[in-house]
Design an enzyme around this catalytic site. Structure first.
Site, PDB file in Angstrom:
ATOM      1  CB  SER A   1     -16.224  -7.864  26.709  1.00  0.00           C
ATOM      2  OG  SER A   1     -15.086  -8.124  27.979  1.00  0.00           O
TER       3      SER A   1
ATOM      4  CD  GLU B   1     -17.043 -11.458  35.589  1.00  0.00           C
ATOM      5  OE1 GLU B   1     -17.164 -10.988  37.247  1.00  0.00           O
ATOM      6  OE2 GLU B   1     -16.612 -11.069  34.809  1.00  0.00           O
TER       7      GLU B   1
ATOM      8  CB  SER C   1     -18.147  -1.425  35.543  1.00  0.00           C
ATOM      9  OG  SER C   1     -17.870  -2.447  35.379  1.00  0.00           O
TER      10      SER C   1
ATOM     11  CD  GLN D   1     -20.474  -8.750  33.426  1.00  0.00           C
ATOM     12  OE1 GLN D   1     -19.618  -8.835  32.539  1.00  0.00           O
ATOM     13  NE2 GLN D   1     -20.473  -8.186  35.009  1.00  0.00           N
ATOM     14  N   GLY D   2     -23.392  -5.257  31.778  1.00  0.00           N
ATOM     15  CA  GLY D   2     -23.962  -3.495  31.972  1.00  0.00           C
ATOM     16  C   GLY D   2     -23.521  -3.490  33.575  1.00  0.00           C
TER      17      GLY D   2
END
Lengths: 311, 379
Positions: free
Chosen positions: B159, B242, B127, B124-125
């Site tokens: 992650s 999420e 932040s 996941q991109g």
């Protein structure tokens, strides 16, 4: 797995909430709390007619033939309204100890009872008979000045006791108190939210400040966790007898602390008005503390849970 | 109200329990699979083949079409058995549901089955160094040129990025725009030229997270999900999933930790009433969290949306896990400082991340205050 209320249970809650809102608005409770009697004896007949005095008593004995979850729904709503009267004493403390005929009399509104716990008798002056460890006693003794004037404690006079078929069922008593505590937490949180949305300082509603909103978010989360535990305990009373005592101890300890904390945060959010006699909050706070102390403070219930887990 | 499994649920639970007992690889440590990626990949593939990946996804996309209760049961049993994590947690929990909700038919056909089979791993991109809780201030740019976007920027706390094949990337496609507008949601090939991943060493000494650097990375326009400029609402779907699917996995892990705490306390013969009471408190809070998940699940089954009562689950869980792991150190006494002696020191340090990852506790309290309680917005 289905942790949802049935439509009938939801209907029972709605009916209870509207009846109590109409008969026991905060001003009426305040008036009764400050009266000598401390309650409205006429209400007993109404509760009997509503079927609330024999919720878990079978229909052939004049009860409603429902379960402990329905009973807990009523306790939550009565707690929310802060109903003053010997309902908890009669239904939660004494009823399970009584024989079938006496239970039928209670369901019909013909008898009011309480029980002696740790040497104290809630609502002593409002009932006729008292369950004790040695048997049934007439409700004779002294009513003591009690911080929560909607649920005054008394001390029994010594005397003869008549035999009884049972004794106080702590799991039932704790479950009822947990449900009442959930009702209290929900009500005082609503007042705090209302105040935080409308009260302005520095040109903005105070609810925009996280120093106000975050403690209220915590209160909401705690109240919901407490509600889950309270109905788990109620469900266990009917469906899982082995689990019921631990579930009830868990629910009572958590819900009582959640209710006390909810009241304290609500008082703080209200500022000066929350500290006055005029605002109903103090009565909820006193009831929450009454619940917290009855049958032992939460640390005592956690010690029971610890014994079940560790020994 | 029924607080036990139905006969059908009990049968599914028994099946899952037996399957896990027979199939959990002994060589693969529980927790984060940086060490042995191939073993983790094999385990994930096995879960997919057994039908335990994407249990609730619609059958037309290769999912199990199962009720949410099965997902809850699977997560509980996997945690109880100490099963290692599926490598594709981001694919299964976020990428897949986002593609199902907003993707084109081509995208659904291209990506979904490879998530289930663990053939492709996702990261996941979201932040960035300047966009943490304030996600809408992302600055990674996606400039349209001919048939593709050119991506430049930096993402952080990602992650699985070091082993990922694809990234869910939020970019700013309109350089004049601010906050929620002008954002575009891209599916980016992590093997494309110009993508660089650097591990971030954390408090525990491990490196679960990564930084990702994008330098002139070309992304075809067909990799936009949703519409150009509408990335914010797509991102909200990802975050809803999420947080929405998290509860049972969290309480499953917490249940494991509480059982270990109780075992430790029994082994040490703890008599101190204060310590005993705190152990009981952790057990009580675990029950409360599990039961509240069930309430939220009942609302989800009835309405399609998880109940509001579950919105505090992650908030409370994270703090409970922090209290619990510190309590375990206290039971161990001074030897708790000996890092090799037990897993508790590691678990305690790791727990500090719980109140930060997947929505900081401060942001979660804002969400409860504003969306559940209806308090005025603080920003």
């Amino acid at each position: 797995m289905d942790f949802a209320f049935t439509p009938d249970q939801q209907e029972l809650r709605d009916a209870a909430r509207s009846f109590l809102a109409e008969r026991y608005p905060a001003e009426r409770v305040a008036e009764l709390a400050e009266s000598d009697a401390g309650w409205d004896p006429g209400s007993w007949r109404e509760l009997a007619e509503l079927g609330w005095l024999g919720v878990t008593i079978s229909e052939e004995r004049g009860g409603a033939g429902l379960g402990s979850v329905e009973q807990a729904i009523l306790f939550e709503e009565l707690g929310r309204a802060l109903y003053p009267g010997p309902y908890f004493s009669t239904v939660a403390l004494a009823l399970p100890a009584l024989g079938p005929e006496e239970q039928a009399r209670v369901a019909a509104g013909e008898a009011r009872w309480s029980a002696e716990v740790d040497g104290l008798v809630p609502d002593l002056a409002l009932v006729e008979r008292v369950v004790t460890d040695q048997g049934a006693a007439p409700a004779e003794g002294e009513t003591l000045e009690t911080t929560d004037s909607t649920r005054r404690l008394g001390r029994l006079a010594p005397g003869a006791r008549d035999p009884l078929p049972g004794s106080v069922d702590r799991a039932r008593a704790f479950t009822a108190l947990a449900a009442e505590a959930v009702g209290i937490a929900g009500r005082v949180l609503e007042w705090a939210i209302e105040h935080a949305r409308t009260r302005e300082q520095f040109g903005r509603p105070i609810g925009v400040y996280q120093a106000i909103s975050h403690p209220l978010a915590d209160t909401y989360v705690e109240a919901e966790l407490a509600r889950s535990l309270a109905y788990w305990a109620a469900w266990s009373l009917d469906e899982d007898a082995a689990q019921a005592p631990v579930a009830a101890a868990a629910a009572k300890s958590f819900a009582a602390e959640a209710a006390v904390a909810a009241c304290e945060r609500s008082i703080q959010v209200h500022g000066g008005i929350g500290f006055t006699w005029e605002h109903p909050l103090h009565r909820y706070y006193k009831r929450a503390q009454w619940i917290e102390s009855f049958g032992g403070f939460p640390a005592a219930q956690r010690a029971e849970v610890a014994a079940a887990l560790l020994d | 109200m029924r607080l036990t499994d139905t006969p059908e649920e009990a049968a599914f639970r028994a099946e899952v329990r037996a399957w896990l007992a027979a199939n959990i690889p002994t060589e693969l440590a529980r927790g984060h699979p940086r060490e042995d990626v191939e073993a983790a990949r094999a385990w994930s593939r096995k879960l997919g083949e057994a039908g335990y990946a994407g249990l609730t996804w619609p059958e037309e996309f290769g999912g199990g079409g199962a009720p949410y209760s099965h997902q809850a049961i699977f997560l509980e049993e996997a945690a109880r058995a100490g099963a290692p994590q599926h490598l594709g947690v981001i694919g299964l929990g976020m990428a897949g549901p986002t593609i199902i909700a907003h993707g084109s038919d081509e995208q659904k056909g291209r990506y979904l089955s490879r998530i289930l089979s663990a053939e492709e791993i996702w990261c996941q991109g979201f932040s960035e160094p300047g966009a943490g809780s304030d996600l809408a201030s992302v600055r990674t740019r996606a400039d349209r040129r001919d048939g593709h976007f050119v991506v430049n920027g930096q993402k952080v706390w990602s992650s699985f990025a070091h082993i990922a094949d694809w990234c869910l990337l939020i970019t700013r496609s309109d350089s004049e725009s601010q906050l929620h507008s002008g954002l575009t949601y891209l599916l980016v090939d992590m093997h494309a030229p110009g993508v660089e991943v650097r591990p971030l060493r954390q408090i525990t000494g491990e490196a679960e997270f990564n930084e990702i650097f994008f330098t002139d990375v070309q992304v075809p326009v067909e990799n936009v999900i949703g519409d150009v400029g509408q990335g914010w609402s797509v991102a909200m779907t990802t975050l809803l999933h999420e947080r929405g699917t998290l509860g049972f996995a969290l309480t499953g892990a917490l249940e494991n930790a509480v059982q270990k705490l109780i075992a430790l306390a029994r082994e040490r013969g703890v008599r101190d009433p204060g310590l005993r009471e705190r152990i009981a408190r952790e057990w009580i809070e675990l029950q409360a969290l599990k039961l509240t998940n069930y309430r939220s699940l009942a609302t989800l089954v009835q309405t399609g949306i998880p109940g509001p009562e579950g919105s505090g689950a992650k908030l409370w869980w994270s703090e409970a896990n922090q209290r619990l792991t510190k309590l375990a150190l206290e039971l161990l006494g001074p030897e708790a400082q000996l890092a090799g002696e037990s897993e508790w020191q590691h678990l305690q340090l790791r727990s500090r991340g719980n109140t930060i990852e997947a929505g900081t506790s401060e942001i979660l309290r804002n969400i409860v205050a504003e969306r559940v309680l209806g308090l005025p917005r603080s920003r």
